[in-house]
Design a protein around this motif. Structure first.
Motif, short mmCIF file in Angstrom:
data_model
loop_
_atom_site.label_atom_id
_atom_site.label_comp_id
_atom_site.label_asym_id
_atom_site.label_seq_id
_atom_site.Cartn_x
_atom_site.Cartn_y
_atom_site.Cartn_z
N PHE A 234 6.07 1.42 -4.84
CA PHE A 234 5.06 1.89 -3.88
C PHE A 234 4.59 3.30 -4.24
O PHE A 234 3.38 3.57 -4.29
CB PHE A 234 5.65 1.90 -2.46
N LEU B 59 -0.66 6.55 -8.73
CA LEU B 59 -1.62 6.03 -9.71
C LEU B 59 -3.02 6.01 -9.12
O LEU B 59 -3.98 6.43 -9.77
CB LEU B 59 -1.18 4.62 -10.12
N LEU B 60 -3.14 5.54 -7.88
CA LEU B 60 -4.47 5.42 -7.29
C LEU B 60 -5.01 6.78 -6.87
O LEU B 60 -6.18 7.06 -7.04
CB LEU B 60 -4.44 4.46 -6.10
N VAL C 109 2.40 3.34 -7.31
CA VAL C 109 1.02 2.90 -7.08
C VAL C 109 0.25 3.95 -6.31
O VAL C 109 -0.93 4.21 -6.59
CB VAL C 109 1.03 1.53 -6.36
N LEU C 110 0.91 4.60 -5.33
CA LEU C 110 0.22 5.65 -4.57
C LEU C 110 -0.22 6.78 -5.48
O LEU C 110 -1.35 7.29 -5.38
CB LEU C 110 1.16 6.20 -3.49
#
Lengths: 102, 170
Positions: B70, B76-77, B73-74
């Motif tokens: 999680f 990365l975005l 991804v946080l």
């Protein structure tokens, strides 16, 4: 020596489950909504483990194992979908995902 | 007030407060950190319920692996910390809160009513090794070997599916 009644653990689990459900309904960020799904799965795991101890039966704990495996697979697929959605919409707000709504 | 009561309120209250942090913080990174804290408190509750293997699995798999995904991804975005949410309540949110309150009342009454008060306490003595690695591993590889193998297949499909979904072009 264990003295607490089973219902206390069940009430803790119910509280966590309802908090996760409310977060899933109210938060608009897709990643936070996914985290709320994990909270709900954890609340269910707590119920499984409490009943496993209450009945002195391993089955509940084995099922928690399976729930953790499913949660891992779900998190992997779901986050991949969120990455893909961000690539198309440049946002992870669930309100933006309207492609299938028309 | 015994030690179990103190630890129940410590771990349970900590879990509820950190889950509130997940729900209420505006920054998703803060939500993720609160969720890790909540997982640790729940692992304490599991250990109190003599599910030692599941307490360790909770920390290793949930707090260690899933939450790293999680947070990865946080990061990365990197969509910034403000969420475009309107602070006022719209009718959908009011209905959600009412449904949540009804669900909570129903689950509380079910939790207190399903057995009578005298039978609600746990059995005072547990079988030796209950919830340990040996007992759970034996059950997984004898009675539950088919679900165990199906979980392995599910995880394999999950790995392949995540790569296929997140890949840009083939």
């Amino acid at each position: 020596m264990l003295s607490l009644p089973l219902s206390w653990y069940l009430m803790l689990s119910a509280t966590l489950f309802v908090m996760g459900a409310l977060g899933l309904l109210l938060r608009r960020n897709a990643i936070v909504a996914f985290m709320c799904v994990e909270v709900m799965l954890n609340a269910v795991n707590l119920t499984f483990i409490a009943f496993s101890k209450y009945h002195q039966d391993y089955t509940g704990q084995v099922f928690v194992f399976m729930v953790i495996a499913v949660a891992a697979a779900e998190a992997g697929i779901g986050l991949a979908m969120i990455v893909n959605m961000f690539r198309h919409k440049h946002s992870v707000q669930v309100d933006e995902a309207t492609l299938l709504r028309h | 007030m015994g030690a179990e009561t103190i630890f129940f309120f410590l771990f349970g209250g900590g879990a509820i407060l950190s889950t509130l942090g997940v729900l209420l913080s505006r920054n998703p990174i803060n939500s993720a950190i609160s969720l890790v804290v909540s997982f640790f408190f729940l692992a304490g509750i599991y250990a109190m319920l003599s599910a030692h293997l599941n307490a360790i699995m909770q920390i290793m798999v949930y707090a260690g692996a899933i939450m790293v995904l999680f947070v990865f991804v946080l990061m990365l975005l990197n969509f910034g910390d403000e969420e475009h949410e309107k602070p006022r309540l719209n009718p959908t949110q009011i209905i959600s809160l009412l449904v949540g309150a009804a669900l909570l009342i129903a689950m509380f009454s079910a939790a207190t009513a399903f057995v009578d008060g005298s039978r609600q306490v746990f059995h005072p003595s547990m079988p030796p090794g209950f919830g340990g690695v040996e007992a759970i591993g034996h059950a997984l590889l004898t009675s539950y070997v088919l679900p165990f193998e199906m979980a392995a297949v599910l995880l394999l499909v999950g790995i392949v599916g995540a790569v296929v979904v997140a890949k840009r072009r083939f």
